[in-house]
Design a protein around this motif. Structure first.
Motif, short mmCIF file in Angstrom:
data_model
loop_
_atom_site.label_atom_id
_atom_site.label_comp_id
_atom_site.label_asym_id
_atom_site.label_seq_id
_atom_site.Cartn_x
_atom_site.Cartn_y
_atom_site.Cartn_z
N ALA A 105 2.57 7.46 -0.18
CA ALA A 105 1.69 7.68 -1.31
C ALA A 105 2.20 8.87 -2.10
O ALA A 105 2.98 9.69 -1.59
CB ALA A 105 0.25 7.93 -0.84
N PRO A 127 -4.60 -1.96 0.73
CA PRO A 127 -3.44 -2.47 -0.01
C PRO A 127 -3.87 -2.77 -1.45
O PRO A 127 -4.33 -3.87 -1.76
CB PRO A 127 -3.05 -3.73 0.76
N ASN A 156 -0.59 3.26 -3.11
CA ASN A 156 0.43 2.90 -2.13
C ASN A 156 1.77 2.75 -2.83
O ASN A 156 1.86 2.06 -3.85
CB ASN A 156 0.15 1.54 -1.47
N GLY A 213 4.43 3.30 5.28
CA GLY A 213 3.42 3.68 4.30
C GLY A 213 3.75 4.97 3.59
O GLY A 213 4.23 5.94 4.19
N THR A 240 0.96 -3.79 1.58
CA THR A 240 1.70 -2.77 0.83
C THR A 240 1.33 -1.35 1.22
O THR A 240 2.03 -0.41 0.86
CB THR A 240 1.47 -2.97 -0.68
N GLY A 241 0.24 -1.17 1.96
CA GLY A 241 -0.11 0.16 2.44
C GLY A 241 0.77 0.65 3.57
O GLY A 241 0.74 1.84 3.91
N GLN A 250 -5.18 2.11 5.25
CA GLN A 250 -5.13 2.21 3.79
C GLN A 250 -5.45 0.87 3.14
O GLN A 250 -5.04 -0.18 3.63
CB GLN A 250 -3.72 2.59 3.34
#
Length: 418
Positions: free
Chosen positions: A140, A358, A112, A138, A126-127, A356
């Motif tokens: 990545a 975190p 993340n 979000g 945090t995702g 997701q």
């Protein structure tokens, strides 16, 4: 996995070395290409400067099942995307605003990307950071629709908001390098599996069903045992992966042979249900049993888990589901609309947790479990180290069901031909 020399010009600045990485070309094809050396800026966002970022020499970067979804053509990933969101490395360059991370630090990178400043980050979600993706919460590394950040299946990579994002390994260099295969699992699959177990309520004495014996499923089964589960049952249609699960103490159900999961649970537990269940399969789920029902059935895992989990039980759903799937079996599934028996889950007062993982919520304590020999995650997922240039072959083998978690070593010295 060796660490080669780092070459810097005499006056500092960017590292004088070449970059190389794994690039998605089209469904079924990835290549290893020469890349520009990374800069502390995000060109996809109008040259946005990343003075809060660092450049890493990548020591280990893993192939993930989420990457495989893109390579199969099951997302809208564009050609030319550098892949990879599981990154472990050494800090070699610092942005102007980095205060606490230092050159030479060995670090794990949560997949993340998070700013550390927005409401969600401050609440540890945090995702779904609000500031790292212009299109939705979000982001990545190297993933479709996740903010345009370059992937980490490369020799070098950029990490933004480094003071917040990076997990520095506290051990000495020799210890870290000796445990690098285990520590490489901290960027994604170990925290993701642990997240699935935690959100399913796994605790001391729990009985747990884990759907899927891929790397995330095996990591989840490992996490369940670490959390004190009494019995962990893993279901899959891949006999080699089920062998891997049995190798560290799990019960297994071969779904290629058995469509009636409650009956199998009854044989193992004496009751046809479990306390907790985790979906480690996601949107490419297939039907169960030997009667030809093995075609894609995207909702089958979720419906099965609601069926076999006790009333008032919990379901962890770290398996990936998407809003756009051009290869889906029907028009509804192409937009992520699945035939869920939500009435069953409602009637049983079950709790379902999606999204997701975190990573930052879990990675530090899992790192300590690794460093102090409480868990052997690399062994359990069958970590297999290969040079970066062998990534295309590894993607092909993974797609065929290889019972391995492929770890790319971008700085491996190629073998000399005989």
């Amino acid at each position: 996995m060796g660490v080669g020399p780092i070459h810097r010009p005499a006056e500092g600045g960017a590292v004088a070395d070449t970059n190389r990485g794994v690039v998605y070309q089209r469904p079924g094809e990835v290549t290893v290409e020469d890349l520009d050396f990374p800069k502390l800026e995000l060109t996809e966002q109008n040259g946005r400067k990343l003075q809060h970022g660092v450049i890493l020499k990548v020591l280990a970067t893993n192939i993930c099942g989420s990457d495989q979804h893109m390579v199969r053509g099951r997302t809208t990933a564009p050609a030319g995307l550098t892949l990879g969101h599981e990154i472990t490395g050494e800090v070699i360059e610092l942005g102007r605003d980095v205060e606490f991370i230092k050159r030479g630090d060995l670090v794990s990178v949560p997949f993340n990307i998070a700013c550390g400043r927005c409401r969600n980050c401050k609440e540890r979600h945090t995702g779904v950071c609000e500031n790292v993706n212009r299109d939705r919460p979000g982001a990545a590394y190297g993933y479709v629709d996740m903010g345009g950040w370059h992937g980490g299946q490369a020799r070098y990579a950029v990490v933004p908001y480094a003071d917040f994002n990076l997990l520095k390994f506290p051990a000495d260099r020799d210890t870290v390098m000796a445990k690098l295969q285990d520590l490489a699992m901290l960027s994604d699959i170990f925290p993701t599996g642990y997240h699935g177990a935690c959100t399913a309520g796994v605790t001391t004495g729990s009985t747990v069903y884990v759907a899927g014996a891929g790397p995330v499923g095996l990591a989840c089964a490992t996490a369940c045992l670490l959390l004190g589960a009494a019995v962990v049952i893993v279901g899959d249609m891949n006999a080699r992966r089920l062998d891997q699960a049995r190798g560290f103490g799990c019960e297994t159900i071969d779904l290629a042979e058995h469509a009636d999961i409650p009956e199998q649970l009854d044989q193992i537990l004496g009751v046809p249900e479990v306390d907790a269940a985790v979906d480690c399969v996601g949107f490419e789920a297939r039907g169960h049993g030997p009667d030809g029902s093995a075609g894609e059935q995207p909702a089958t895992v979720l419906n099965t888990l609601m069926d076999i989990t006790r009333a008032a039980g919990r379901l962890g759903i770290p398996g990936l589901y998407v809003t756009g799937d051009p290869g889906a079996p029907d028009e509804n599934a192409k937009i992520g609309q699945l035939g869920l028996r939500i009435g069953l889950g409602w009637a049983k007062s079950q709790v379902l947790t999606t999204g997701q993982c975190p990573v930052m919520t879990y990675n530090r304590q899992l790192m300590m479990a690794i460093l102090h020999d409480r868990v052997q995650i690399a062994r359990n997922v069958n970590a297999t180290v290969i040079p970066l240039d062998q990534a295309p072959e590894a993607y092909a083998e993974f797609d065929l069901g290889a019972a391995s978690k492929y770890v790319l070593d971008p700085h491996a010295v190629p073998a000399t031909p005989n």
